[in-house]
Design a protein around this motif. Structure first.
Motif, PDB file in Angstrom:
ATOM      1  N   ALA A 146      -5.216   9.346   5.522  1.00  0.00           N
ATOM      2  CA  ALA A 146      -3.827   8.529   5.157  1.00  0.00           C
ATOM      3  C   ALA A 146      -4.301   9.470   3.960  1.00  0.00           C
ATOM      4  CB  ALA A 146      -4.541   6.880   4.863  1.00  0.00           C
ATOM      5  N   SER A 147      -5.100   9.549   3.365  1.00  0.00           N
ATOM      6  CA  SER A 147      -4.842  10.333   1.949  1.00  0.00           C
ATOM      7  C   SER A 147      -3.709  11.308   1.843  1.00  0.00           C
ATOM      8  CB  SER A 147      -6.443  10.993   1.235  1.00  0.00           C
ATOM      9  OG  SER A 147      -7.040  11.959   1.829  1.00  0.00           O
ATOM     10  N   ARG A 148      -4.580  11.638   3.617  1.00  0.00           N
ATOM     11  CA  ARG A 148      -3.429  13.754   3.776  1.00  0.00           C
ATOM     12  C   ARG A 148      -2.053  13.058   4.060  1.00  0.00           C
ATOM     13  NH1 ARG A 148      -4.391  18.297   2.396  1.00  0.00           N
ATOM     14  NH2 ARG A 148      -2.576  19.921   2.973  1.00  0.00           N
ATOM     15  N   HIS A 149      -1.891  11.644   5.125  1.00  0.00           N
ATOM     16  CA  HIS A 149      -0.776  11.746   5.142  1.00  0.00           C
ATOM     17  C   HIS A 149       0.310  11.453   3.178  1.00  0.00           C
ATOM     18  CE1 HIS A 149       2.689   9.746   6.907  1.00  0.00           C
ATOM     19  NE2 HIS A 149       2.359  10.069   8.624  1.00  0.00           N
ATOM     20  N   TYR A 153       3.656  13.881   3.288  1.00  0.00           N
ATOM     21  CA  TYR A 153       4.453  13.325   2.919  1.00  0.00           C
ATOM     22  C   TYR A 153       5.098  11.971   2.024  1.00  0.00           C
ATOM     23  CZ  TYR A 153       3.906  15.151   7.028  1.00  0.00           C
ATOM     24  OH  TYR A 153       3.230  16.305   8.401  1.00  0.00           O
ATOM     25  N   GLY A 154       3.954  11.930   1.452  1.00  0.00           N
ATOM     26  CA  GLY A 154       4.965  11.178   0.696  1.00  0.00           C
ATOM     27  C   GLY A 154       4.558   9.924   0.332  1.00  0.00           C
ATOM     28  N   THR A 155       3.834   9.215   1.623  1.00  0.00           N
ATOM     29  CA  THR A 155       3.758   7.831   1.764  1.00  0.00           C
ATOM     30  C   THR A 155       3.246   7.503   1.523  1.00  0.00           C
ATOM     31  OG1 THR A 155       3.052   8.987   4.255  1.00  0.00           O
ATOM     32  CG2 THR A 155       2.808   6.750   3.504  1.00  0.00           C
ATOM     33  N   ALA A 161       0.691  -0.554   3.129  1.00  0.00           N
ATOM     34  CA  ALA A 161       0.592  -2.526   3.029  1.00  0.00           C
ATOM     35  C   ALA A 161       2.127  -3.617   3.332  1.00  0.00           C
ATOM     36  CB  ALA A 161       1.071  -2.859   1.186  1.00  0.00           C
ATOM     37  N   GLU A 162       3.365  -2.785   3.638  1.00  0.00           N
ATOM     38  CA  GLU A 162       3.703  -3.351   4.180  1.00  0.00           C
ATOM     39  C   GLU A 162       2.966  -3.323   5.842  1.00  0.00           C
ATOM     40  OE1 GLU A 162       7.614  -3.889   4.932  1.00  0.00           O
ATOM     41  OE2 GLU A 162       7.741  -3.481   2.889  1.00  0.00           O
ATOM     42  N   VAL A 163       2.573  -2.561   6.567  1.00  0.00           N
ATOM     43  CA  VAL A 163       2.327  -2.992   7.299  1.00  0.00           C
ATOM     44  C   VAL A 163       1.352  -4.031   7.486  1.00  0.00           C
ATOM     45  CG1 VAL A 163       0.628  -1.635   9.617  1.00  0.00           C
ATOM     46  CG2 VAL A 163       2.212  -0.309   8.080  1.00  0.00           C
ATOM     47  N   ALA A 164       0.431  -4.275   6.381  1.00  0.00           N
ATOM     48  CA  ALA A 164       0.132  -5.611   6.736  1.00  0.00           C
ATOM     49  C   ALA A 164       0.992  -6.725   6.845  1.00  0.00           C
ATOM     50  CB  ALA A 164      -1.165  -5.090   5.579  1.00  0.00           C
ATOM     51  N   THR A 165       1.769  -7.293   5.830  1.00  0.00           N
ATOM     52  CA  THR A 165       2.190  -7.572   5.611  1.00  0.00           C
ATOM     53  C   THR A 165       3.262  -8.271   6.867  1.00  0.00           C
ATOM     54  OG1 THR A 165       4.220  -6.840   4.423  1.00  0.00           O
ATOM     55  CG2 THR A 165       2.307  -8.186   3.070  1.00  0.00           C
ATOM     56  N   ALA A 166       3.220  -7.317   6.902  1.00  0.00           N
ATOM     57  CA  ALA A 166       4.298  -7.342   8.669  1.00  0.00           C
ATOM     58  C   ALA A 166       3.257  -8.005   9.907  1.00  0.00           C
ATOM     59  CB  ALA A 166       4.968  -5.692   9.023  1.00  0.00           C
ATOM     60  N   ALA A 167       2.262  -7.311  10.213  1.00  0.00           N
ATOM     61  CA  ALA A 167       0.924  -7.974  10.885  1.00  0.00           C
ATOM     62  C   ALA A 167       1.030  -8.912  10.214  1.00  0.00           C
ATOM     63  CB  ALA A 167       0.058  -7.185  11.369  1.00  0.00           C
ATOM     64  N   ARG A 168       0.288  -9.478   9.072  1.00  0.00           N
ATOM     65  CA  ARG A 168       0.565 -11.153   8.884  1.00  0.00           C
ATOM     66  C   ARG A 168       1.578 -12.122   8.922  1.00  0.00           C
ATOM     67  NH1 ARG A 168      -3.464 -13.127   5.367  1.00  0.00           N
ATOM     68  NH2 ARG A 168      -4.304 -11.753   6.313  1.00  0.00           N
ATOM     69  N   GLY A 300       7.011   7.940   8.784  1.00  0.00           N
ATOM     70  CA  GLY A 300       6.615   6.622   9.209  1.00  0.00           C
ATOM     71  C   GLY A 300       6.516   6.066   8.182  1.00  0.00           C
ATOM     72  N   GLY A 301       6.335   6.082   6.957  1.00  0.00           N
ATOM     73  CA  GLY A 301       6.179   5.232   5.845  1.00  0.00           C
ATOM     74  C   GLY A 301       7.805   4.364   5.175  1.00  0.00           C
ATOM     75  N   ALA A 302       8.370   5.249   5.591  1.00  0.00           N
ATOM     76  CA  ALA A 302      10.128   5.343   5.003  1.00  0.00           C
ATOM     77  C   ALA A 302       9.888   3.885   6.361  1.00  0.00           C
ATOM     78  CB  ALA A 302      11.515   6.014   5.021  1.00  0.00           C
ATOM     79  N   PHE A 303       9.797   3.691   7.513  1.00  0.00           N
ATOM     80  CA  PHE A 303      10.404   4.072   8.444  1.00  0.00           C
ATOM     81  C   PHE A 303       9.729   1.447   8.333  1.00  0.00           C
ATOM     82  CE2 PHE A 303       9.734   1.521  13.034  1.00  0.00           C
ATOM     83  CZ  PHE A 303      10.795   2.135  13.432  1.00  0.00           C
ATOM     84  N   VAL A 304       8.575   1.412   7.877  1.00  0.00           N
ATOM     85  CA  VAL A 304       8.274   0.482   8.322  1.00  0.00           C
ATOM     86  C   VAL A 304       8.665  -0.049   6.936  1.00  0.00           C
ATOM     87  CG1 VAL A 304       5.712   0.872   9.558  1.00  0.00           C
ATOM     88  CG2 VAL A 304       6.024   0.898   7.416  1.00  0.00           C
ATOM     89  N   GLU A 305       9.271   0.214   5.934  1.00  0.00           N
ATOM     90  CA  GLU A 305       9.629  -0.620   4.544  1.00  0.00           C
ATOM     91  C   GLU A 305      10.608  -1.637   4.735  1.00  0.00           C
ATOM     92  OE1 GLU A 305      11.445   2.939   2.192  1.00  0.00           O
ATOM     93  OE2 GLU A 305       9.362   2.545   0.708  1.00  0.00           O
TER      94      GLU A 305
END
Lengths: 382, 130
Positions: A146-149, A153-155, A161-168, A300-305
């Motif tokens: 994750a640190s490298r991504h 890519y500026g993730t 966190a958006e991934v976790a809130t969507a899953a919830r 991917g980061g922008a995609f899940v926003e």
């Protein structure tokens, strides 16, 4: 297209003991899932002649499970490649059915990880070139990726966190999910830090639970109780075991398994109605959506926003709540598969999608290591 | 030709050298690649033509994490992946600065830490950090 396309169909699926199953052994939980899957298919244990089982505690999982269930199989496989093992088993089971090694395959998994100890019990020899530095495994390995991504890519933390809130938000619609109360981005960022950039809410749950699926020929599946779910495509790939040896920390071998699974299925990303990926950590969903072709590498980061993978978003992802909010009993791979099956059959109640025909189930194992992609369809797509 | 099984294998030889104060990498005489962790066969070309060369000790932080603990378990510490000047990547930690201060791209220099039971290669910021 490959000769294996549609060579077998999923005829039954079941889960048992998701969340907490205190006082239940691993085999009792697995057996509960097997019973549910057999009942779902309208079959009996005596009909099963192929058994596929990887275990976190039994290094000969299929022998242990067959003895427990009283099954004398013609073919079995205990291969362990981490959390994607169960999906890899489906591929092997398909080949076994296609070549006449067995007729009815059971793929099963269970764990009482939460009730027993709350911690993974590793049976692997410690890595002499990593363990001296105290990585908290597997979390730190994924945190390093994750640190490298984030660097390349500026993730952002918020995008993770958006991934976790969507899953919830999906989990809120799944009565079987372990955590269902609302979760905000601020909640994720402010929860207990574990291994930067991850807090505890970037990490999968530790639960109990079991899952099982029954696979047989498409012809036999059509004669059984439930709508068959043909396996249209499947492929596996792995490039490393330890995170140190991952060739590019921002690219997983899903970028190889995904396109090959789609090529075998003869369908594309654009045909895919829903996506169930192994979200051991929030970065997983982002990297898998990139590597499987739902967005470009780095996007991917922008995609899940803005709730894009939450209910009502642009892509249907992890409708059961995922490993982050539904369940994660040591290895999660069989659960995205089961959720895909249930969605394709219309079993999902409040979270059910409208008439999906093509679903992707993706498993991850080790430390972003083993990747298995399956493309499932409805009988009409065969 | 029978393998020489009387001598220590590459893994043991690596740790023996480390105990003697030398951080060694393998170099493949067949394909020219440098290799870490130590192996019996070159992972790039498959040849059993790996020879030892002392590492320059120069590297760059490729990825970094800070492992957080409950206070009673001790202070946070960093875990990094270092790209060695010779090519291979290794896990390690960067010492002498706060764990949060470690940055991707930071130039670092290897030292052998003998404070524990077994010697390990750790890194410090290059130039002045040592």
């Amino acid at each position: 297209m490959s000769g294996l396309r549609g060579a077998a169909s999923i005829a039954g699926a079941g889960t048992y003991g998701l969340g907490e199953a205190p006082g239940q052994s691993e085999l009792e939980i697995t057996a509960g899932a097997v019973k549910a899957a057999l009942e779902d298919a309208g079959l009996k244990a005596a009909d099963v002649d192929g058994v596929f089982c990887a275990s976190m505690t039994y290094n000969m999982g299929s022998l242990t499970l067959c003895e427990y269930l009283g099954i004398a199989p013609k073919f079995s496989d205990s291969s362990m490649i981490g959390g994607s093992s169960n999906l890899a088993h489906l591929l092997t089971a398909m080949m076994a059915i296609a070549t006449g090694q067995c007729d009815v395959a059971l793929v099963a998994y269970g764990s009482n990880q939460r009730s027993m100890s709350g911690r993974l019990v590793s049976t692997s020899r410690p890595d002499p070139f990593e363990s001296p530095y105290g990585p908290r495994q597997p979390i730190t390995s994924y945190a390093l990726a994750a640190s490298r991504h984030m660097h390349e890519y500026g993730t952002t933390r918020e995008q993770l966190a958006e991934v976790a809130t969507a899953a919830r938000a999906w989990a809120a619609m799944n009565p079987d999910a372990f955590l269902r109360e609302p979760l905000s981005i601020e909640d994720v960022l402010n929860s207990r830090p574990i291994s930067d950039p991850f807090t505890v809410r970037d990490c999968c749950l530790v639960t109990d639970g079991g899952g099982a699926v029954i696979l047989t020929s498409p012809e036999r599946a059509r004669d059984l109780e439930r709508p068959p779910v043909p396996v249209l495509g499947g492929a596996m790939a792995h490039w490393h075991r330890a995170i140190t040896n991952m060739p590019d920390l921002t690219v997983t071998a899903a970028s190889d398994s995904g396109p090959r699974a789609y090529a075998m299925a003869g369908v594309s990303v654009d045909d895919t109605d829903l996506v169930q990926v192994y979200d051991a950590f929030t970065i997983n969903t982002i990297m898998f959506l990139e590597d499987l072709g739902f967005c470009a590498k780095g996007e991917g980061g922008a995609f899940v926003e803005d709730g894009a993978i939450a209910p009502g978003g642009r892509l249907v992802v992890n409708t059961n709540g995922g490993g982050l909010s539904c369940c994660h009993p040591g290895m999660y791979g069989i659960f995205p598969l089961i959720e895909a099956v249930r969605q394709l059959r219309g079993d999902c109640g409040e979270r059910q999608q409208a008439n999906p025909e093509i679903a992707l189930a993706h498993g991850n194992g080790g430390l972003f290591s083993s990747q298995v992609t399956l493309i499932l369809g409805t009988d009409g797509t065969l | 030709m029978p393998a020489d099984t009387a001598a220590p294998g590459p893994e043991q030889a690596y740790f023996d050298a480390l105990a003697d104060g030398r951080f060694m990498l393998q170099h493949c005489n067949a394909c020219g690649e440098n290799v870490f962790y130590p192996r019996a066969l070159c992972p790039h070309c498959g040849a059993d033509a790996l020879v030892w060369r002392e590492a320059s000790g120069r590297g760059t932080v490729h990825a970094t994490s800070v492992v957080r603990r409950r206070p009673e378990q001790g202070p946070p510490y960093n875990v990094v992946l270092i790209d060695l000047e010779e090519g291979p990547r290794m896990m390690s930690r960067v010492e002498t600065i706060a764990p949060e201060a470690v940055r991707i791209g930071m130039a670092v220099t290897a030292v052998i830490d003998r404070s524990g039971d077994d010697p390990v290669v750790v890194f410090r910021p290059a130039g002045g950090g040592a």
